[in-house]
Design a protein around this motif. Structure first.
Motif: not given
Length: 360
Positions: A107-116
């Protein structure tokens, strides 16, 4: 008379009267959707974006398709929108998908991940890369159709009761932080807290948390976070940008005509641009006001950034080993990001650095 000739010659009124075209009747019927937001009304950037989406849908359909917008808690809790979609309680939601990493880290890959990715890279991946395709496949497992609908741009690192002079200062610190960035700061000794936007001020004021991040100057000013903690750090290494999404119940979406599906897509795209524009337009003035009201602007020490980067790579390796959804999407995400930064470092990055050093 053949059916094709009948439809051609009878006119729509005759067809409807004869009951001969149920598909056409369905397309013309009034439709009402409920949109549950994960954000409070005070955040006009986000709730306002959802309202802009709803307005566009209504105007494009002449009022035949309406969407009522409900702030967090009005229909379902802020973090309950995905469950509500799966249970057919609501038709759509506007949220930050990384809230639901507990269901699946992807789910986070549709939003934000650290150092993304930053905002422009994320949009490019979604529309010109494989992002939207891969995420649509993922969301299908939850009977959801996703649409990008807003981005914050690069965020701030939040409000801290005490100064952060080294990574050691994070040890034992309770930090309100979104998404699974909490897994990264746990490796640095901090204790993550996942608290909805509407509850952050009280938690920081009462000392339930020692620090809290939200988005950036405009929203932080609205929440009044500078009144209860003065040290304002940057950058939010966990959110080089945050993409918000319109999540739609698959059954509700598939019941729409192709025309209405296109209107939903276009209205979400318009809101996507509006939300980022609002943040970029209002953050500069809001930052000046926060500083005028006592905020102490400070950059995270390099050892904090380096330790967080190293920890993020450890987290991603761990997830790769156990989550097939994450592994498939992140492989494409990381390849796209690497190429994008090589280009943007040459063009955008060098230009931005030079312009930031000038006295305009």
């Amino acid at each position: 008379m053949e059916r094709r000739s009948f439809l051609k010659n009878a006119g729509i009124a005759g067809v409807l009267a004869a009951g001969a075209a149920p598909a056409i009747v369905k397309a013309q019927a009034n439709i009402r959707w409920r949109l549950a937001s994960s954000f409070p009304k005070s955040l006009d950037t986000l709730v306002g974006g959802a309202e802009a989406f709803a307005k566009n849908v209504t105007e494009a359909t002449g009022g035949k398709f309406t969407v009522s917008v409900h702030a967090a808690g009005e229909l379902v809790p802020a973090f309950g929108v995905v469950d509500a979609l799966q249970q057919d309680t609501i038709e759509c939601a506007h949220t930050a998908p990384y809230y639901f990493f507990g269901k699946d880290e992807a789910f986070a890959l549709d939003c934000a991940i650290p150092f993304g990715m930053n905002a422009r890279q994320m949009t490019a991946w979604m529309y010109e890369g494989n992002g939207l395709k891969l995420l649509r496949e993922f969301y299908a497992q939850f009977n959801i159709v996703n649409f990008p609908m807003g981005n914050s741009g690069a965020q701030m690192g939040g409000w801290y009761r005490k100064e952060i002079k080294s990574v050691a200062d994070l040890n034992g610190m309770k930090i309100r932080i979104g998404g699974f960035a909490g897994r990264v700061i746990t490796k640095l000794g901090a204790v993550p807290q996942n608290i909805p936007a509407g509850e952050i001020y009280q938690a920081l004021e009462k000392g339930t948390v020692d620090a809290a991040e939200w988005i950036g100057p405009y929203d932080d000013l609205k929440l009044g976070l500078h009144k209860v903690a003065k040290n304002y750090y940057y950058p939010a290494w966990w959110e080089g940008s945050t993409q918000f999404s319109l999540l739609v119940n698959n059954k509700a979406y598939n019941a729409l005509s192709n025309e209405y599906k296109a209107i939903v897509r276009q209205a979400a795209s318009d809101a996507h641009v509006k939300i980022l524009g609002r943040y970029d337009g209002h953050n500069p003035t809001a930052l000046k006001q926060l500083i005028a009201e006592g905020a102490k602007l400070q950059r995270f020490p390099k050892d904090v950034m380096d330790a967080a980067f190293k920890a993020s790579r450890e987290v991603y390796a761990e997830i790769n080993g156990k989550n097939a959804n994450w592994k498939k999407i992140y492989a494409d995400y990381s390849r796209f990001q690497a190429d994008a930064y090589q280009w943007q470092g040459i063009a955008e990055g060098s230009f931005d650095q030079y312009m930031a050093s000038q006295k305009l």
